[in-house]
Design an enzyme around this catalytic site. Structure first.
Site: not given
Length: 574
Positions: A24, A26, A165, A170
């Site tokens: 994942d 960000e 998040h 995540d």
């Protein structure tokens, strides 16, 4: 006959033998062209066992937008000492080497990884990719989960890791979701990686069951409408070959989740045959604007567009309005949002000292001036310090900037941006850049639209595939008639007949008055395409000699995020 024993390769790779890297990212925004990675989190698993984890913050090379910090909890202070992506990328690529990548909404994360690889000279990862969003939509029903959000799926599969998040957390949650989805997929006889990938791409049972809906659709250009059992329009599209296009919705090539969902609801396909591809495109726009089908992402809401208006009064001002009136006022637009219109208004105010108050001012009005007068941004007509004739010069300059020549606004705003850049106030300069772009693009668009909407009638032709000609009649920027003249036919009687049958169009107020801006732009694209010939023009078709188009070309070429000199994100518009 001798029996031949198959090899394990023929059966595929059992899922228990596949090494997955669930990852994942960000980021500072949604597009890798304009935004950067702030955190990477990844978990390597095989046969349900965690083999390793990868986690690091990443310095994006610029400020993190406040709303992103609120969402993720990642602040500028947290990444100031973090490594840049060029230092992180080699380790991440080594971590994922030889594995199958898994992500929730994988297209988003893989786009950023590929963009980073391209920017720093690495080949894009060739790993197989599994998207847990797509897999969830295949194995779970709406009764089980109302949506395919990671938080929803994590709760459904009782993941001990709660999405928040942050990249690694995540990714951990996605691991549990993946295991739950693979277990569900087993009931569909999915046991290998190859079966898993083909299972996600395969047509759904609803797609297979409803293939008959395409049987009555002809091989002609036109518009198609998917409808439910009550006759409600679900989706509208166009094609030069209706049968082939509608058939494609019931094959493995149609993988869009919202369209697959729509197919499950649809009970019939209605079609409208059109003479030409342009007529089909225009009809599609009109039908979408009227029906607003819920599965069309680009459903038109022409009633929601706004305009920037230079009012008609003794001391005109710039007002954002939703309605065009035949009152002699100058209009700029259409804008898709009030925010865009406000950006354009601020840019115009930078160049022209029009009053910014909203109260009516007559020749007899006398009240105290606001702070704008003290700043030299307004002549204070409210106090009687600026005569109507002097103020009329400002109004005339504003009207000219909106309709004919954007140079005054372009020069004023770019001069301010240069001053801010010298003072290293880059964020403020970036705001001014966006305002200038909003004004110039709107002015260029409106001038282009106005040029054709002023013409009472225009007839043009383009070569058809069979040797004939596609003929279109355009009145005030609206498509009034379309037809195909057969090969060898005499053009004069055909054109005269088409003109006689064309829709009567009554012009209205404003620069776009007989059709939507999207329809007129569609016609303009066709008129500018190769091979199109003008048959008849009632009037003059021209653009202002000093129009906004020349400034728009410069903005489109130099539009880059404004950051500190030497950073990877670009340079200021100057």
């Amino acid at each position: 006959m001798d029996a031949v024993q198959g090899t394990l390769d023929e059966f595929g790779t059992p899922l228990s033998d596949v090494t997955f890297v669930v990852f994942d990212l960000e980021t500072t925004g949604g597009s890798p062209a304009d935004h950067a990675i702030t955190e990477i989190g990844a978990v390597k698993v095989r046969a349900g066992e965690v083999l390793g984890e990868f986690s690091t913050l990443v310095d994006p090379g610029g400020p993190i937008p406040p709303f992103i910090s609120v969402l993720t909890g990642i602040t500028d202070a947290m990444v100031v000492a973090a490594p840049r992506i060029e230092a992180v990328l080699p380790s991440f690529l080594e971590f994922i080497h030889g594995t199958t990548l898994v992500a929730h909404n994988a297209g988003f994360d893989t786009r950023f990884v590929k963009a980073a690889c391209a920017a720093h000279g690495y080949p894009p990862p060739a790993n197989p990719v599994v998207d847990t969003v797509d897999l969830a939509r295949r194995v779970l029903t709406r009764d089980e989960t109302p949506n395919s959000k990671l938080a929803t799926l994590a709760r459904f599969f009782r993941s001990p890791a709660e999405p928040c998040h942050r990249a690694l957390q995540d990714a951990r949650a996605t691991v549990h979701v993946l295991h739950g989805l693979i277990e569900r997929a087993g009931s569909f006889q999915v046991h290998t990686l190859e079966e898993l990938k083909s299972f996600v791409r395969a047509p759904t049972p609803e797609q297979q069951r409803k293939r008959h809906l395409a049987e009555s659709v002809p091989h002609s250009p036109g518009v198609y409408l998917f409808e439910d059992e009550r006759g409600e329009v679900l989706y509208i599209g166009k094609s030069t070959n209706l049968r082939n296009r509608v058939r494609s919705y019931f094959t493995a090539s149609e993988t869009r989740p919202r369209i697959r969902e729509m197919i499950g609801i649809a009970e019939r396909v209605r079609h409208i045959v059109c003479a030409t591809a342009l007529e089909a495109e225009v009809r599609e726009l009109r039908l979408i604007g009227g029906a607003k089908p819920r599965y069309n992402r680009r459903s038109r809401f022409p009633e929601k567009v706004v305009w920037l208006k230079l009012t008609q009064e003794p001391f005109p001002r710039l007002s954002i309005v939703r309605e065009l009136k035949d009152d002699g006022a100058a209009y700029l637009g259409p804008f898709g949002s009030s925010r865009a219109a406000e950006d354009a208004r601020v840019a115009l105010h930078e160049a022209v000292p029009l009053r910014q108050c909203t109260q009516p001012i007559s020749l007899r009005t006398r009240r105290s001036a606001c702070v704008l007068h003290e700043m030299g941004r307004c002549g204070a007509p409210c106090e009687g310090k600026e005569a109507p004739a002097d103020y009329a010069v400002h109004a005339a300059n504003a009207r000219r900037a909106m309709t004919d020549d954007a140079s005054l606004v372009f020069a004023a705003v770019t001069a301010r941006m240069e001053r801010l850049s010298v003072e290293q106030r880059y964020e403020e300069a970036s705001v001014d850049r966006d305002r200038l772009a909003a004004f110039v693009r709107a002015a260029a668009r409106m001038q282009r639209l106005s040029a054709i909407t002023r013409i009472p009638q225009l007839v043009a032709a383009s070569p058809a595939f069979d040797g004939g000609w596609d003929i279109h009649v355009v009145r005030y920027g609206r498509l009034a008639a379309a037809g195909v003249m057969p090969r060898g036919a005499h053009p004069t009687p055909f054109v005269e007949s088409l003109v006689a049958m064309a829709e009567a169009v009554i012009p209205g107020p404003g620069p776009v008055h007989a059709a939507s801006a999207e329809e007129t732009e569609c016609i303009l694209r066709w008129l500018e395409s190769p091979g199109v010939r003008l048959v008849e023009v009632d009037g003059v078709w021209s653009l202002p000699a000093h129009g906004a188009a020349r400034h728009k070309a410069r903005i489109d070429l130099a539009y880059r995020p404004l950051t500190r000199p030497g950073s990877r994100e670009g340079r200021p518009l100057s």
